[in-house]
Design a protein around this motif. Structure first.
Motif, PDB file in Angstrom:
ATOM      1  N   LEU A  61       0.941  -1.451   0.310  1.00 12.36           N
ATOM      2  CA  LEU A  61       0.266   0.179  -0.201  1.00 12.36           C
ATOM      3  C   LEU A  61       0.842   1.200   0.290  1.00 12.36           C
ATOM      4  N   GLY A  62       0.768   1.775  -1.261  1.00 12.23           N
ATOM      5  CA  GLY A  62       1.937   3.142  -1.415  1.00 12.23           C
ATOM      6  C   GLY A  62       1.104   4.497  -0.645  1.00 12.23           C
ATOM      7  N   ASP A  63       0.060   4.802  -0.134  1.00  9.05           N
ATOM      8  CA  ASP A  63      -0.774   5.758   0.443  1.00  9.05           C
ATOM      9  C   ASP A  63       0.597   6.250   1.761  1.00  9.05           C
ATOM     10  N   LEU A  64       0.371   7.037   1.624  1.00  9.00           N
ATOM     11  CA  LEU A  64       2.159   8.158   2.744  1.00  9.00           C
ATOM     12  C   LEU A  64       1.229   8.565   3.120  1.00  9.00           C
ATOM     13  N   ASN A  65      -0.152   9.173   2.905  1.00 13.03           N
ATOM     14  CA  ASN A  65      -1.046  10.512   4.616  1.00 13.03           C
ATOM     15  C   ASN A  65      -1.883   9.271   5.032  1.00 13.03           C
ATOM     16  N   GLY A  66      -2.062   7.870   5.022  1.00 11.00           N
ATOM     17  CA  GLY A  66      -2.459   7.453   5.838  1.00 11.00           C
ATOM     18  C   GLY A  66      -4.717   7.396   5.730  1.00 11.00           C
ATOM     19  N   GLU A  67      -4.935   7.691   4.247  1.00  6.24           N
ATOM     20  CA  GLU A  67      -6.404   8.226   4.177  1.00  6.24           C
ATOM     21  C   GLU A  67      -7.234   7.660   4.354  1.00  6.24           C
TER      22      GLU A  67
END
Length: 223
Positions: A204-210
């Motif tokens: 999971l490449g999400d950097l902001n924790g949506e």
């Protein structure tokens, strides 16, 4: 929910930063509600949790310290766990802090060609569309969101069936000065899930924790 005998989820946080808990507060709360959440911050505790029976229902690696030489034994146990039918999820600070060459070498060790792809900055936020060819959660797990807007480090060399969330040529960008088709690369995915042996590996490449990250992580854990 799955059988409670196998209801432990293990977080491996060998390079843990305190702000992780604030950044991913919602995810940790939801995981704790649905399962027995354990966290390993040392090689010793990680090995203990990985070798206990029954094995965890999922292992979530939250930072790239697992890639370091000092974590070689833990890493080999994580890979064995996945190949033997476990679910390994690599997310959070793993994506945010990993060295790109290390990422490629890491996934090559479990026969995945994934490597660091493009980094879509906040001003290029794209809507990543669920791939109907990709992995599907088990019955009873939360439903995957159809779209996911995020800032992410993508992985490339991803097979079409392994790309769970990727852009399309029509994905809207926040800025108007860059055409969406320039930002779209069909070889890349912001979320990738692949079979490895009898188990699965997920990035999971999400950097902001949506919020969608929480939903997808729960689905991967079968919750």
């Amino acid at each position: 929910m799955a059988d409670t005998a196998n209801n432990r989820i293990l977080l491996i946080s060998l390079g843990h930063k305190d702000f992780f808990d604030d950044m991913f507060e919602s995810l940790l709360a939801r995981l704790s509600t649905g399962a027995k959440l354990k966290r390993a911050k040392t090689n010793k505790s990680a090995l203990r949790f990985l070798t206990n029976e029954p094995p965890p229902r999922a292992v979530i690696v939250t930072d790239p310290a697992l890639i370091k030489h000092e974590a070689l034994l833990v890493r080999s146990h994580v890979f064995r766990y996945i190949r033997n039918g476990g679910t390994g999820i690599f997310m959070g600070h793993f994506a945010a802090s990993v060295n790109p060459p290390d990422l490629q070498n890491f996934f090559n060790q479990i026969d995945l060609p994934w490597e660091a792809g493009s980094y879509k900055r906040l001003t290029h936020r794209l809507t990543h569309t669920l791939n109907p060819q990709g992995w599907e959660p088990s019955p009873g797990a939360v439903e995957l969101p159809a779209q996911y807007t995020q800032k992410a480090l993508f992985v490339k060399n991803v097979r079409p069936t392994h790309a769970l969330y990727q852009t399309t040529p029509n994905s809207p960008a926040e800025t108007q000065d860059i055409a969406p088709e320039i930002l779209h690369n069909p070889n890349e995915a912001a979320v990738a899930v692949a079979t490895v042996g009898d188990g699965i590996a997920a990035y999971l490449g999400d950097l902001n924790g949506e919020p969608e990250m929480t939903t997808i992580t729960l689905a991967l854990c079968g919750l």
